[in-house]
Write a protein that holds these residues in place. Structure first.
Motif, mmCIF file in Angstrom:
data_model
loop_
_atom_site.group_PDB
_atom_site.id
_atom_site.type_symbol
_atom_site.label_atom_id
_atom_site.label_comp_id
_atom_site.label_asym_id
_atom_site.label_seq_id
_atom_site.Cartn_x
_atom_site.Cartn_y
_atom_site.Cartn_z
ATOM 1 N N GLN A 31 0.883 -1.253 -0.036
ATOM 2 C CA GLN A 31 0.186 -0.110 -0.014
ATOM 3 C C GLN A 31 0.814 0.979 0.035
ATOM 4 O O GLN A 31 0.322 2.358 -0.489
ATOM 5 N N THR A 32 1.986 1.181 0.701
ATOM 6 C CA THR A 32 2.741 2.609 0.709
ATOM 7 C C THR A 32 4.328 2.038 0.281
ATOM 8 O O THR A 32 4.535 0.911 0.196
ATOM 9 N N PRO A 54 2.022 6.780 -0.605
ATOM 10 C CA PRO A 54 1.283 5.550 -1.286
ATOM 11 C C PRO A 54 1.681 5.211 -2.471
ATOM 12 O O PRO A 54 2.188 5.923 -3.299
#
Length: 371
Positions: free
Chosen positions: A19-20, A38
């Motif tokens: 996600q990041t 992100p």
């Protein structure tokens, strides 16, 4: 593409897209920080690339050290890096040329492809160009990069990611040689043996120049120039490039000089060293916006002057030349750092011109693909 969307999604899961991601930010002059941001989402003709290697460019160093190039000012915090290659990990629904798992080189400047310059094939002059790391566009010192598929190019398995990053500076050299109309049998001089200069020597050799005179002040760079195809090297602290060119050409002058350093005196000294009807190809940006040249002499000798701004339609040829293995390009790769060491990488590129040629940064821990 020959795969269902379900199969593509399954392949994406194999790459464990987080996600990041980590990104290297230029927070102020001479100060870099690593932070989490992100991971981009892709759609349409966009491709998500896991960035495996990024070369540090001279322009990166200039923005890092001075915060601007000409009237282009860094808007902090900024992400640098544009010489990059990696692995496709996700594709938009309209992507046709690439699959998850493909190895690619990234041409950093995406353009509108509809303005008059794009339609003329000179898309490097597109007013709407979005060029990685050129303010305000964020660059490639990230773990994952979103990019349009028409500016991605497949890599042969024989070419390392590190070598593939050289497709960008080599493209500058190819464009310069094309602009200068270098042809088989020509005698040329290349001033400045930074990475662009070295790869311009390579391009001139590949285009058939038989005599290539390279000049610089650093022994390491002059030695590399010989490996890239230079037939004569000149340490300008010890020898006159004027005398060498006069000796090699019988006083006639070279067919072309390709100036990559941006040094004002080098530009001014080039004009008398070019033969009648020859060419001056200007690649490096001078520190001053205006540089006096002997226009009278240029008129009398009918010297063509070509300005070089980035490149157009060069990446396939650059990748092919790198993959041929005729030039020892891996020897240009001298320093290797992880993304967490970006500050050290930038300092190495800024301060160690006598010992470093091309500094490589690995955004992903598994990227240790050194040649």
């Amino acid at each position: 593409m020959g795969k269902t969307m379900l199969e593509v999604q399954e392949k994406e899961r194999e790459h464990h897209i987080p996600q990041t991601m980590s990104a290297g930010f230029l927070d102020r002059v001479l100060e870099v920080g690593i932070r989490q941001i992100p991971v981009p989402q892709v759609s349409g003709t966009e491709v998500l690339v896991k960035v495996m290697a990024v070369g540090v460019c001279g322009s990166d160093v200039h923005y890092y050290a001075h915060g601007k190039i000409g009237n282009r000012m860094v808007q902090y915090p900024h992400i640098q890096g544009h010489e990059c290659a990696g692995i496709v990990v996700s594709v938009g629904e309209r992507v046709k040329r690439f699959r998850v798992g493909d190895r690619v080189a990234i041409e950093p400047g995406t353009t509108c492809m509809s303005c008059r310059w794009c339609k003329e094939g000179r898309y490097n002059l597109c007013p709407e160009v979005q060029f990685l790391s050129t303010p305000p566009v964020k660059g490639a010192f990230v773990q994952y990069l979103k990019h349009r598929e028409d500016f991605l190019f497949p890599l042969p398995d024989s070419l390392s990611f590190e070598q593939a990053t050289l497709a960008e500076p080599l493209s500058v050299g190819i464009h310069a040689v094309r602009r200068g109309r270098i042809k088989p049998g020509d005698t040329v001089a290349v001033f400045g043996m930074g990475p662009v200069g070295l790869l311009t020597v390579m391009a001139a050799k590949a285009f058939g120049a038989t005599t290539i005179i390279a000049s610089d002040v650093e022994p390491l760079r002059l030695a590399a120039a010989t490996k890239m195809g230079a037939t004569h090297v000149v340490d300008i602290t010890k020898q006159s490039v004027d005398d060498v060119i006069a000796g090699v050409t019988g006083g006639e002058g070279v067919d072309a000089i390709l100036e990559t350093s941006g040094n004002e005196k080098a530009l001014q000294s080039a004009v008398p060293l070019i033969k009648r009807g020859g060419a001056l190809v200007v690649i490096g940006f001078p520190a001053a916006e205006e540089v006096p040249l002997n226009i009278t002499l240029m008129l009398q000798k009918e010297i063509d002057m070509y300005a070089v701004y980035r490149y157009t339609n060069t990446y396939p040829q650059a990748i092919a030349l790198l993959a041929e293995g005729a030039f020892p390009t891996s020897e240009l790769l001298t320093d290797f750092y992880s993304l967490d060491q970006l500050q050290q990488a930038m300092e190495q590129a800024r301060t160690n011109k006598s010992g470093s040629l091309k500094v490589i940064v690995y955004p992903n821990p598994s990227s240790n693909d050194q040649p």
